[in-house]
Design an enzyme around this catalytic site. Structure first.
Site, PDB file in Angstrom:
ATOM      1  CG  HIS A   1      16.386  49.465  45.542  1.00 39.72           C
ATOM      2  ND1 HIS A   1      15.185  49.400  44.870  1.00 39.72           N
ATOM      3  CD2 HIS A   1      16.453  50.708  46.058  1.00 39.72           C
ATOM      4  CE1 HIS A   1      14.549  50.545  44.978  1.00 39.72           C
ATOM      5  NE2 HIS A   1      15.303  51.365  45.699  1.00 39.72           N
TER       6      HIS A   1
ATOM      7  CG  HIS B   1      32.637  51.788  30.950  1.00 43.65           C
ATOM      8  ND1 HIS B   1      33.762  52.342  30.385  1.00 43.65           N
ATOM      9  CD2 HIS B   1      32.870  51.803  32.299  1.00 43.65           C
ATOM     10  CE1 HIS B   1      34.623  52.665  31.331  1.00 43.65           C
ATOM     11  NE2 HIS B   1      34.089  52.361  32.504  1.00 43.65           N
TER      12      HIS B   1
END
Length: 210
Positions: free
Chosen positions: A138, A147
């Site tokens: 979250h 990446h």
């Protein structure tokens, strides 16, 4: 989901994974671009170098940025920025097995691979890869051109700066801030904030020379 046909930029291993997703989505693939014609296991048409894309109407197609990154995200960012300036749009590509919260925000050209989990209120900016089986908890923010490699685990509230590469299997504890253009080595455990332009590796992760 957009139904415009796509052109794939690149023909390496990352391209193969993206093509597999595009086939699942039943997207029309015009072809791929690369410096030279190469073997393509999907028999996709070779269009020529990237300059061939400029012959197409930006309103009629989308692009898929198939350049991966082992450590350096700059070539991938350069491709994205060049074609955005020419008016093209990049497809956001999501594997059907990915689990993505309805409250998550994904930027243009974001790529979410098989088995990834994106939890509530995660914000992932343009042209970032979230690779296979990565979990992002979250309230994380991941900036452009990053990446997050396969098997990474990001706990809640993490901030990652532009152009950063998080190596395969790395783990980052909650509320950590990582700067831009950082390389976190594969398998590292990040317990402290990391400034811009650093390379860290180990358990716990420590700075090493680039």
């Amino acid at each position: 989901m957009c139904s415009k046909p796509v052109i794939i930029i690149g023909n390496g291993g990352h391209a193969r994974v993206l093509v597999d997703i595009l086939f699942m989505q039943k997207r029309e693939i015009i072809g791929y671009t690369a410096p030279n014609k190469e073997n393509n296991p999907y028999s996709i048409t070779y269009l020529g170098g990237d300059e061939e894309i400029l012959k197409y109407d930006p309103q009629e197609i989308e692009l898929v940025n198939a350049l991966g990154s082992i450590s350096d995200t700059k070539p991938r960012a350069n491709i994205f920025n060049f074609f955005k300036l020419k008016g093209f749009r990049f497809s956001t590509t999501i594997h059907p097995s990915a689990v993505i919260s309805e409250t998550a925000t994904l930027g243009e050209g974001v790529q979410i691979m098989a088995g990834a989990v994106i939890q509530p209120f995660v914000n992932i900016a343009d042209n970032t890869i979230v690779n296979t089986s990565t979990c992002i908890d979250h309230d994380c923010f991941i900036d452009k051109h990053c990446h997050i490699a396969p098997g990474c685990v990001l706990s809640g509230g993490i901030k990652i700066g532009e152009g950063t590469h998080i190596g395969t299997g790395a783990k980052i504890i909650q509320n950590i801030s990582i700067g831009k253009n950082v390389l976190v080595g594969a398998g590292s455990l990040v317990l402290r904030d990391i400034g811009d332009n650093k390379k860290v590796y180990g358990n716990p992760a420590k700075e090493v020379s680039k």
